[in-house]
Design an enzyme around this catalytic site. Structure first.
Site, PDB file in Angstrom:
ATOM      1  N   GLY A  31       0.763  -1.242   0.000  1.00 36.26           N
ATOM      2  CA  GLY A  31       0.000   0.000   0.000  1.00 36.26           C
ATOM      3  C   GLY A  31       0.786   1.279   0.000  1.00 36.26           C
TER       4      GLY A  31
ATOM      5  N   GLU B 177       4.000  -6.564   2.035  1.00 34.63           N
ATOM      6  CA  GLU B 177       3.631  -6.968   0.670  1.00 34.63           C
ATOM      7  C   GLU B 177       3.659  -5.776  -0.278  1.00 34.63           C
ATOM      8  OE1 GLU B 177      -0.325  -8.514   1.204  1.00 34.63           O
ATOM      9  OE2 GLU B 177       0.333 -10.236   2.379  1.00 34.63           O
TER      10      GLU B 177
ATOM     11  N   GLY C  80       3.995  -3.667  -3.561  1.00 32.39           N
ATOM     12  CA  GLY C  80       3.993  -3.929  -4.995  1.00 32.39           C
ATOM     13  C   GLY C  80       4.359  -2.659  -5.734  1.00 32.39           C
TER      14      GLY C  80
ATOM     15  N   TYR D 219      -8.980   4.438 -13.280  1.00 30.63           N
ATOM     16  CA  TYR D 219      -8.897   5.147 -11.994  1.00 30.63           C
ATOM     17  C   TYR D 219      -8.681   6.650 -12.158  1.00 30.63           C
ATOM     18  CZ  TYR D 219      -7.113   0.391 -10.992  1.00 30.63           C
ATOM     19  OH  TYR D 219      -6.906  -0.954 -10.936  1.00 30.63           O
TER      20      TYR D 219
ATOM     21  N   CYS E 286     -11.474   2.427 -29.852  1.00 30.70           N
ATOM     22  CA  CYS E 286     -12.751   3.070 -30.199  1.00 30.70           C
ATOM     23  C   CYS E 286     -13.624   3.317 -28.988  1.00 30.70           C
ATOM     24  CB  CYS E 286     -13.469   2.195 -31.218  1.00 30.70           C
ATOM     25  SG  CYS E 286     -12.404   1.846 -32.605  1.00 30.70           S
ATOM     26  N   GLU E 287     -13.110   4.049 -28.035  1.00 31.39           N
ATOM     27  CA  GLU E 287     -13.881   4.480 -26.868  1.00 31.39           C
ATOM     28  C   GLU E 287     -13.313   5.814 -26.431  1.00 31.39           C
ATOM     29  OE1 GLU E 287     -14.377   1.915 -23.560  1.00 31.39           O
ATOM     30  OE2 GLU E 287     -14.212   0.093 -24.766  1.00 31.39           O
TER      31      GLU E 287
HETATM   32  N1  LLP Z   1      -1.270  -7.139  -0.730  1.00 30.02           N
HETATM   33  C1  LLP Z   1      -2.553  -7.319  -1.093  1.00 30.02           C
HETATM   34  C2  LLP Z   1      -3.366  -8.297  -0.373  1.00 30.02           C
HETATM   35  C3  LLP Z   1      -3.081  -6.561  -2.154  1.00 30.02           C
HETATM   36  O1  LLP Z   1      -4.352  -6.723  -2.511  1.00 30.02           O
HETATM   37  C4  LLP Z   1      -2.256  -5.621  -2.828  1.00 30.02           C
HETATM   38  C5  LLP Z   1      -2.770  -4.822  -3.931  1.00 30.02           C
HETATM   39  C6  LLP Z   1      -0.925  -5.501  -2.410  1.00 30.02           C
HETATM   40  C7  LLP Z   1      -0.464  -6.261  -1.351  1.00 30.02           C
HETATM   41  C8  LLP Z   1       0.031  -4.550  -3.049  1.00 30.02           C
HETATM   42  O2  LLP Z   1      -0.350  -3.232  -2.858  1.00 30.02           O
HETATM   43  P1  LLP Z   1       0.628  -2.059  -3.319  1.00 30.02           P
HETATM   44  O3  LLP Z   1       1.862  -2.102  -2.442  1.00 30.02           O
HETATM   45  O4  LLP Z   1       0.975  -2.284  -4.740  1.00 30.02           O
HETATM   46  O5  LLP Z   1      -0.159  -0.831  -3.092  1.00 30.02           O
HETATM   47  N2  LLP Z   1      -4.441  -1.820 -10.076  1.00 30.02           N
HETATM   48  C9  LLP Z   1      -4.452  -0.779  -9.067  1.00 30.02           C
HETATM   49  C10 LLP Z   1      -3.857  -1.246  -7.750  1.00 30.02           C
HETATM   50  C11 LLP Z   1      -4.525  -2.477  -7.211  1.00 30.02           C
HETATM   51  C12 LLP Z   1      -3.929  -2.981  -5.912  1.00 30.02           C
HETATM   52  C13 LLP Z   1      -4.508  -4.284  -5.541  1.00 30.02           C
HETATM   53  N3  LLP Z   1      -3.970  -4.912  -4.365  1.00 30.02           N
HETATM   54  C14 LLP Z   1      -3.733   0.451  -9.626  1.00 30.02           C
HETATM   55  O6  LLP Z   1      -3.273   0.419 -10.742  1.00 30.02           O
HETATM   56  O7  LLP Z   1      -3.670   1.470  -8.947  1.00 30.02           O
END
Ligand code: LLP
Length: 431
Positions: free
Chosen positions: A240, A274, A276, A317, A345-346
């Site tokens: 997050g 976690e 990402g 988003y 085409c959108e």
């Molecule tokens: N752990 C869990 C259980 C999650 O659901 C997620 C992300 C993460 C870790 C990693 O979160 P991060 O560190 O990346 O914020 N597609 C969206 C983001 C979706 C995130 C979904 N879950 C975007 O492009 O903003």
């Protein structure tokens, strides 16, 4: 821009390679990643948290390319996976099962079976029905599955509504008021060893207030469980941590680490994270060519060869990605408003509206910045556009780490049933 994607001699480089050189060889559009940038992000996160000896489980969903996973594996990362496919990718990249956690509200029986057989560190269980199913599977396999209860702390992460996951109305986790009962149930079920708690309240979090609320709630539960005679060894704080796409100033890893230490140092638990987006987002860009520049009624419309199917974040988003010309604009170049769109085409296939940009012409290259996370992984073949290649740079080297599929590869799994006739397609008369 960053030290890894920067202008040199009037053109954009990825580390030590001119972006235009890769574009000439690979064709546009394509994703371009910097190995040094992934590494720098990983180190920044790991060093900030070093005092808690963190297990950093990279959230594979952010960017699941096998080369990227190999890179993180070499840095010592574990993985947070949410499907059998991600689990297989993580294992294929050499991430040890003992460093893999499995999250998600809808893990199917086959997915749980694979996870149990692989002997991963922890399955983050999100419901009581999942707990029962997992107990069946583990007992049938004669194994014990380590689980954490993912709690829903009922905290609003103050991020985009589509990526907030910690409010009580969200589908995620077990309500924190029911967590003690679920944990006790887990302890009583065969084949299950409850080792701890997990939480993840959302993505692109800028302000730590919601994290403080969620982490405090989780810490209270650790104390309550222990008071009830239950062992709690692991705490998984999810991902997050936000990054800067425009001019946001999200909380730093150091501030995040200070909060984590304040709340969890007294508890003696093994902490996992976690991340990402933080690890992957700044390490990638999407490079596109300009197909046309149209004169729109209000302002120029710049049509790129990349589209919403390649990078869906703006359409989905309303996300903002910096757009940078690959040839450095002259210092005196005028900035005027432009809509930057793709060919799909959108009307939703729009990357930017009324963006101040220097002059752009047909054949120019642009880079959509900060696209290393939730870029290629969210792409589709909508409009029968092939998935775009992914390229990884390291120093003065680069490699195509996913190739552009041919038309035959795109359609290989499609079949025309016999009863539609096997002959060549007939010409349709205009009605
Ligand atoms: N752990 C869990 C259980 C999650 O659901 C997620 C992300 C993460 C870790 C990693 O979160 P991060 O560190 O990346 O914020 N597609 C969206 C983001 C979706 C995130 C979904 N879950 C975007 O492009 O903003």
């Amino acid at each position: 821009m960053s030290e890894f994607f920067a202008y040199r001699n009037g053109e954009l480089y990825a580390e030590d390679v001119p972006v235009a050189r890769i574009a000439a060889a690979v064709g546009t559009p394509f994703y371009l990643y910097s190995a040094a940038a992934f590494t720098a992000q990983y180190r920044a996160f790991a060093e900030a948290l070093a005092a808690v000896d963190p297990l950093i489980c990279y959230a594979v969903k952010a960017n699941s390319n096998l080369a990227v996973l190999h890179l993180f594996a070499r840095l010592g990362a574990g993985a947070d996976v949410v499907s059998e496919g991600e689990l297989r990718r993580a294992l294929a990249a050499g991430i040890p099962p003992q460093r893999i956690v499995f999250s998600g509200v809808g893990k199917t029986r086959p997915e749980l079976e694979v996870a149990v057989a692989a002997g991963i560190r922890q399955i983050n269980v999100e419901s009581v029905p999942e707990l029962h199913r997992l107990a069946d599977i583990a007992a049938a396999a004669g194994r014990t599955a380590q689980i954490a209860i993912r709690i829903n702390p009922d905290v609003d992460a103050h991020t985009h509504g589509k990526i907030a996951t910690g409010r009580k109305e969200d589908k995620f986790g077990i309500p924190y008021g029911e967590a003690v009962a679920a944990y006790r149930l887990a302890a009583d079920l065969p084949g299950i060893d409850p080792v701890g708690l997990a939480v993840h309240i959302g993505s692109q979090i800028g302000d730590l207030g919601p994290c403080r609320a969620a982490f405090s709630r989780l810490a209270e539960l650790v104390v309550a469980l222990r008071r009830g005679g239950l062992a709690v060894r692991h705490v998984d704080l999810g991902g997050g941590l936000g990054i800067s796409y425009r001019d946001e100033a999200p909380a730093s890893p150091a501030a995040y680490a200070a909060l984590v230490r304040e709340i969890f140092d007294p508890l003696d638990v093994a902490l996992a994270f976690e991340p990402g987006r933080f690890l992957a987002g700044p390490a990638g860009v999407l490079v596109a060519g300009i197909v046309y520049v149209k004169a729109g009624p209000a302002r120029r419309i710049v049509v790129a060869d990349a589209a919403m199917n390649d990078l869906i974040r703006p359409a989905l988003y309303d996300a903002w990605h910096r757009i940078v010309p690959v040839r450095e604009p002259a210092p005196a170049a005028p900035q005027t408003a432009a809509d930057v769109v793709g060919p799909v085409c959108e009307s939703g296939d729009t990357f930017a509206v009324a963006r101040e940009l220097p002059p752009l012409a047909e054949g120019d290259l642009v880079a959509f910045m900060t696209a290393g996370a939730y870029g290629a992984v969210m792409s589709s073949t909508y409009n029968s556009r092939p998935l775009v290649p992914e390229v990884l740079v390291s120093g003065d080297r680069y490699a195509v780490v996913r190739a552009r599929p041919s038309f035959d590869e795109m359609t290989r799994l499609e079949r025309v049933p016999d009863w539609l006739g096997a002959g060549p397609p007939r010409r349709q008369e205009a009605g």
